[in-house]
Design a protein around this motif. Structure first.
Motif, PDB file in Angstrom:
ATOM      1  N   ASN A  23      25.390 -56.576  48.657  1.00  0.00           N
ATOM      2  CA  ASN A  23      26.604 -56.083  49.298  1.00  0.00           C
ATOM      3  C   ASN A  23      26.353 -55.249  50.556  1.00  0.00           C
ATOM      4  O   ASN A  23      27.244 -55.111  51.395  1.00  0.00           O
ATOM      5  N   PHE A  24      25.148 -54.700  50.725  1.00  0.00           N
ATOM      6  CA  PHE A  24      24.823 -53.984  51.960  1.00  0.00           C
ATOM      7  C   PHE A  24      24.000 -54.854  52.906  1.00  0.00           C
ATOM      8  O   PHE A  24      23.302 -54.351  53.790  1.00  0.00           O
ATOM      9  N   SER A  25      24.074 -56.159  52.734  1.00  0.00           N
ATOM     10  CA  SER A  25      23.322 -57.111  53.543  1.00  0.00           C
ATOM     11  C   SER A  25      24.284 -58.088  54.206  1.00  0.00           C
ATOM     12  O   SER A  25      25.434 -58.227  53.788  1.00  0.00           O
ATOM     13  N   LYS A  26      23.802 -58.762  55.224  1.00  0.00           N
ATOM     14  CA  LYS A  26      24.589 -59.807  55.890  1.00  0.00           C
ATOM     15  C   LYS A  26      24.102 -61.208  55.515  1.00  0.00           C
ATOM     16  O   LYS A  26      24.699 -62.206  55.936  1.00  0.00           O
ATOM     17  N   ALA A  27      23.035 -61.294  54.725  1.00  0.00           N
ATOM     18  CA  ALA A  27      22.465 -62.593  54.386  1.00  0.00           C
ATOM     19  C   ALA A  27      23.397 -63.379  53.474  1.00  0.00           C
ATOM     20  O   ALA A  27      24.159 -62.805  52.683  1.00  0.00           O
ATOM     21  N   GLY A  28      23.328 -64.695  53.571  1.00  0.00           N
ATOM     22  CA  GLY A  28      24.142 -65.566  52.737  1.00  0.00           C
ATOM     23  C   GLY A  28      23.352 -66.179  51.601  1.00  0.00           C
ATOM     24  O   GLY A  28      22.365 -65.595  51.121  1.00  0.00           O
ATOM     25  N   LEU A  29      23.756 -67.354  51.175  1.00  0.00           N
ATOM     26  CA  LEU A  29      23.112 -68.069  50.081  1.00  0.00           C
ATOM     27  C   LEU A  29      21.826 -68.725  50.570  1.00  0.00           C
ATOM     28  O   LEU A  29      21.842 -69.511  51.519  1.00  0.00           O
ATOM     29  N   LYS A  30      20.699 -68.414  49.934  1.00  0.00           N
ATOM     30  CA  LYS A  30      19.410 -68.968  50.318  1.00  0.00           C
ATOM     31  C   LYS A  30      19.067 -70.175  49.436  1.00  0.00           C
ATOM     32  O   LYS A  30      19.759 -70.473  48.462  1.00  0.00           O
ATOM     33  N   ASP A  31      17.972 -70.855  49.795  1.00  0.00           N
ATOM     34  CA  ASP A  31      17.589 -72.060  49.061  1.00  0.00           C
ATOM     35  C   ASP A  31      17.336 -71.772  47.583  1.00  0.00           C
ATOM     36  O   ASP A  31      17.721 -72.566  46.711  1.00  0.00           O
ATOM     37  N   ASP A  32      16.686 -70.637  47.277  1.00  0.00           N
ATOM     38  CA  ASP A  32      16.454 -70.304  45.864  1.00  0.00           C
ATOM     39  C   ASP A  32      17.769 -70.005  45.152  1.00  0.00           C
ATOM     40  O   ASP A  32      17.906 -70.275  43.947  1.00  0.00           O
ATOM     41  N   GLY A  33      18.731 -69.450  45.873  1.00  0.00           N
ATOM     42  CA  GLY A  33      20.047 -69.249  45.295  1.00  0.00           C
ATOM     43  C   GLY A  33      20.724 -70.567  44.966  1.00  0.00           C
ATOM     44  O   GLY A  33      21.363 -70.711  43.912  1.00  0.00           O
ATOM     45  N   LYS A  34      20.572 -71.540  45.842  1.00  0.00           N
ATOM     46  CA  LYS A  34      21.124 -72.877  45.566  1.00  0.00           C
ATOM     47  C   LYS A  34      20.449 -73.489  44.347  1.00  0.00           C
ATOM     48  O   LYS A  34      21.117 -74.109  43.497  1.00  0.00           O
ATOM     49  N   SER A  35      19.137 -73.312  44.246  1.00  0.00           N
ATOM     50  CA  SER A  35      18.412 -73.848  43.087  1.00  0.00           C
ATOM     51  C   SER A  35      18.886 -73.184  41.793  1.00  0.00           C
ATOM     52  O   SER A  35      18.987 -73.845  40.756  1.00  0.00           O
ATOM     53  N   LEU A  36      19.173 -71.884  41.860  1.00  0.00           N
ATOM     54  CA  LEU A  36      19.681 -71.188  40.681  1.00  0.00           C
ATOM     55  C   LEU A  36      21.060 -71.728  40.286  1.00  0.00           C
ATOM     56  O   LEU A  36      21.328 -71.950  39.093  1.00  0.00           O
ATOM     57  N   LEU A  37      21.932 -71.953  41.257  1.00  0.00           N
ATOM     58  CA  LEU A  37      23.250 -72.518  40.952  1.00  0.00           C
ATOM     59  C   LEU A  37      23.110 -73.907  40.340  1.00  0.00           C
ATOM     60  O   LEU A  37      23.814 -74.242  39.374  1.00  0.00           O
ATOM     61  N   ASP A  38      22.201 -74.712  40.885  1.00  0.00           N
ATOM     62  CA  ASP A  38      21.940 -76.035  40.295  1.00  0.00           C
ATOM     63  C   ASP A  38      21.486 -75.891  38.845  1.00  0.00           C
ATOM     64  O   ASP A  38      21.910 -76.648  37.966  1.00  0.00           O
ATOM     65  N   TYR A  39      20.627 -74.919  38.597  1.00  0.00           N
ATOM     66  CA  TYR A  39      20.064 -74.694  37.262  1.00  0.00           C
ATOM     67  C   TYR A  39      21.145 -74.292  36.263  1.00  0.00           C
ATOM     68  O   TYR A  39      21.076 -74.639  35.078  1.00  0.00           O
ATOM     69  N   LEU A  40      22.162 -73.575  36.743  1.00  0.00           N
ATOM     70  CA  LEU A  40      23.208 -73.059  35.864  1.00  0.00           C
ATOM     71  C   LEU A  40      24.318 -74.072  35.585  1.00  0.00           C
ATOM     72  O   LEU A  40      25.212 -73.803  34.782  1.00  0.00           O
ATOM     73  N   HIS A  41      24.268 -75.219  36.227  1.00  0.00           N
ATOM     74  CA  HIS A  41      25.299 -76.243  36.032  1.00  0.00           C
ATOM     75  C   HIS A  41      25.450 -76.586  34.548  1.00  0.00           C
ATOM     76  O   HIS A  41      24.476 -76.894  33.862  1.00  0.00           O
TER      77      HIS A  41
END
Length: 237
Positions: free
Chosen positions: A147-165
Motif C-alpha cells: 500500500n505504500f508502493s506504486k508497483a503493480g502485479l508482478k510475474d510471481d504474483g501472476k503465478s500465485l494467482l494461477d496457483y490459487l485457481h
C-alpha cells in the motif's frame, strides 16, 4: 442480546510468535482471548504475518504451527469449518480460521517460487484450511506492490494467482497498492481465474484519504464480485 461479531483479521499469531507471549494477556494485545470473549466474537480470522525479509517463510511456518496448537489445545477456541456454519453464533467458544498477510510469509525474496509453493502447502496442511492470502504488506515484494508502493502485479504474483485457481482461497486487497489491486482484478478477469476476493481490514479513501483505504472503484468492484469488506474500527481522539 449482544450482536455476534465476525472479525476478518487479527494479529494474535504474530504476537504469539514472540518470546514470553500469552494468549490471555490483555496488557499486551487487544485480541487476547478475554477481549474476544468480552466482545462476543464468534468467528475470528487469525493472520499469519511476516515482513518481507530474509527467511520470512520461517515465521509463516512457525505461526501455522501455533495456529494448529491453539486450535487443538485451547478450550475457548475451535477450528472453524463449513459444518459449523449453522448456529455458530450461539456457541460459547470462538471459531478460528487462518489467513496469510503478505505472501512473503511462505516465500522470501530469494527462494525459488516452486519451493515457496511447497511452503504454502505445508502451511495449509498445518492450519487445515486457509481463508485468504494478501500478496503484499506495506512495501513492495516479489509478488507486487504494497500500500505504500506504486508497483503493480508482478510475474510471481501472476503465478500465485494461477496457483490459487479453484482452491477456494480468497485474495485480500487490504494491503495492495492501487496498481496491484487493478492488476489482480484485470488478470483474474482476463484469465478467467476462479478466486474469491475480499478486503479483510480496510476503510474508504473517500472518507479518509490514506493509501491503506480503498478507492471507490476498487471497493465497488469487490462488492460486485460478491466479496467482503471488513472495516478497521478506531477511537477518534
Amino acid at each position: 442480546m449482544k450482536t455476534p461479531i465476525i472479525d476478518l483479521h487479527c494479529d494474535l499469531l504474530s504476537y504469539l510468535n514472540r518470546p514470553n507471549s500469552d494468549i490471555n494477556n490483555t496488557d499486551d494485545i487487544g485480541c487476547a482471548i478475554p477481549y474476544l470473549k468480552q466482545g462476543n466474537v464468534k468467528l475470528q480470522v487469525m493472520a499469519i504475518f511476516a515482513a518481507t525479509e530474509a527467511q520470512s517463510h520461517q515465521k509463516g511456518i512457525e505461526q501455522s504451527k501455533i495456529f494448529q496448537s491453539i486450535s487443538s489445545n485451547n478450550a475457548d477456541l475451535y477450528h472453524f469449518g463449513k459444518d459449523h456454519l449453522e448456529n455458530f453464533d450461539q456457541k460459547e467458544n470462538i471459531g478460528i480460521l487462518a489467513s496469510l498477510e503478505n505472501a512473503s510469509a511462505f516465500c522470501d525474496e530469494e527462494q525459488p517460487l516452486t519451493k515457496g509453493f511447497e511452503n504454502l502447502e505445508r502451511i495449509i496442511d498445518n492450519v487445515g484450511n486457509l481463508f485468504y492470502i494478501g500478496l503484499t504488506h506495506h512495501l513492495e515484494n516479489r509478488f507486487g506492490g504494497g500500500n505504500f508502493s506504486k508497483a503493480g502485479l508482478k510475474d510471481d504474483g501472476k503465478s500465485l494467482l494461477d496457483y490459487l485457481h479453484n482452491k477456494q482461497i480468497a485474495v485480500d486487497f487490504s494491503h495492495t497498492s492501487d496498481a496491484l489491486a487493478y492488476g489482480i482484478l484485470d488478470y483474474i478477469s482476463k484469465k478467467n481465474i476462479n478466486i474469491p476476493i475480499l478486503a479483510s481490514h480496510s476503510n474508504y479513501r473517500q472518507i479518509f484519504d490514506h493509501p491503506r483505504n480503498l478507492p471507490d472503484d476498487i471497493a465497488k468492484e469487490i462488492i460486485s464480485r460478491q466479496g467482503l469488506i471488513g472495516l478497521n474500527l478506531f477511537v477518534r481522539l
